[in-house]
Design a protein around this motif. Structure first.
Motif, PDB file in Angstrom:
ATOM      1  N   PHE A  26      -3.003 -42.012  13.746  1.00  0.00           N
ATOM      2  CA  PHE A  26      -2.596 -40.677  13.328  1.00  0.00           C
ATOM      3  C   PHE A  26      -2.149 -40.709  11.878  1.00  0.00           C
ATOM      4  N   ILE A  27      -2.297 -39.576  11.198  1.00  0.00           N
ATOM      5  CA  ILE A  27      -1.937 -39.472   9.792  1.00  0.00           C
ATOM      6  C   ILE A  27      -1.275 -38.115   9.561  1.00  0.00           C
ATOM      7  N   SER A  28      -0.288 -38.073   8.682  1.00  0.00           N
ATOM      8  CA  SER A  28       0.377 -36.807   8.359  1.00  0.00           C
ATOM      9  C   SER A  28      -0.399 -36.110   7.243  1.00  0.00           C
ATOM     10  N   GLU A  29      -0.067 -34.858   7.003  1.00  0.00           N
ATOM     11  CA  GLU A  29      -0.735 -34.126   5.922  1.00  0.00           C
ATOM     12  C   GLU A  29      -0.410 -34.754   4.568  1.00  0.00           C
ATOM     13  N   THR A  30       0.807 -35.261   4.403  1.00  0.00           N
ATOM     14  CA  THR A  30       1.189 -35.937   3.162  1.00  0.00           C
ATOM     15  C   THR A  30       0.364 -37.214   2.977  1.00  0.00           C
ATOM     16  N   GLU A  31       0.220 -37.985   4.059  1.00  0.00           N
ATOM     17  CA  GLU A  31      -0.583 -39.213   4.000  1.00  0.00           C
ATOM     18  C   GLU A  31      -2.048 -38.891   3.724  1.00  0.00           C
ATOM     19  N   LEU A  32      -2.522 -37.768   4.271  1.00  0.00           N
ATOM     20  CA  LEU A  32      -3.899 -37.342   4.019  1.00  0.00           C
ATOM     21  C   LEU A  32      -4.120 -37.080   2.535  1.00  0.00           C
ATOM     22  N   GLN A  33      -3.180 -36.417   1.903  1.00  0.00           N
ATOM     23  CA  GLN A  33      -3.314 -36.140   0.462  1.00  0.00           C
ATOM     24  C   GLN A  33      -3.390 -37.444  -0.329  1.00  0.00           C
ATOM     25  N   GLY A  34      -2.566 -38.424   0.030  1.00  0.00           N
ATOM     26  CA  GLY A  34      -2.613 -39.731  -0.631  1.00  0.00           C
ATOM     27  C   GLY A  34      -3.939 -40.433  -0.400  1.00  0.00           C
ATOM     28  N   LEU A  35      -4.458 -40.341   0.804  1.00  0.00           N
ATOM     29  CA  LEU A  35      -5.749 -40.953   1.123  1.00  0.00           C
ATOM     30  C   LEU A  35      -6.868 -40.314   0.314  1.00  0.00           C
ATOM     31  N   LYS A  36      -6.829 -38.988   0.175  1.00  0.00           N
ATOM     32  CA  LYS A  36      -7.852 -38.271  -0.595  1.00  0.00           C
ATOM     33  C   LYS A  36      -7.784 -38.622  -2.082  1.00  0.00           C
ATOM     34  N   GLN A  37      -6.586 -38.930  -2.582  1.00  0.00           N
ATOM     35  CA  GLN A  37      -6.451 -39.321  -3.987  1.00  0.00           C
ATOM     36  C   GLN A  37      -7.023 -40.714  -4.225  1.00  0.00           C
TER      37      GLN A  37
END
Length: 118
Positions: A26-37
């Protein structure tokens, strides 16, 4: 069983801890933004039915209805991380499991509880 032995049963909490949690990530929305960067090979996957999706599209997502997921998997890029949006409920977990079993990298986006109660 074909031979003698003991049949054991796991309670729900043990099943989740031992079998479900190690398989699903599972991933949070904050972690998703970091992953996309860090990578441009990240796609949000919305697996809701067409009727659920219409008028409630997730921005920048790819829509593949859950019932068509298996037949669509062969067209998915093996080098992409697929983040399955939580709005599919338990189907999101099942979709991530199926994608991972097919050799794809799938993570489930954890629902933002603040947004849900807003």
């Amino acid at each position: 069983m074909t031979s003698s032995g003991n049949l054991m049963v796991l309670d729900k909490a043990s099943f989740k801890r031992l079998l479900k949690d190690p398989v699903l990530e599972f991933i949070s929305e904050t972690e998703l933004q970091g992953l996309k960067q860090k990578s441009n090979k990240v796609k949000i996957l919305d697996i809701r039915l067409d009727s659920e999706y219409q008028g409630d599209e997730v921005p920048d997502s790819m829509h593949i209805p859950f019932l068509k997921l298996r037949e669509s998997m062969q067209r998915l890029d093996q080098s992409t991380t697929y983040v399955v949006h939580y709005n599919g409920g338990r189907r999101s977990e099942l979709a991530a499991y199926l994608l991972n079993e097919a050799g794809l990298n799938a993570i489930i986006l954890r629902e933002d509880r603040k947004r849900r109660h807003a």
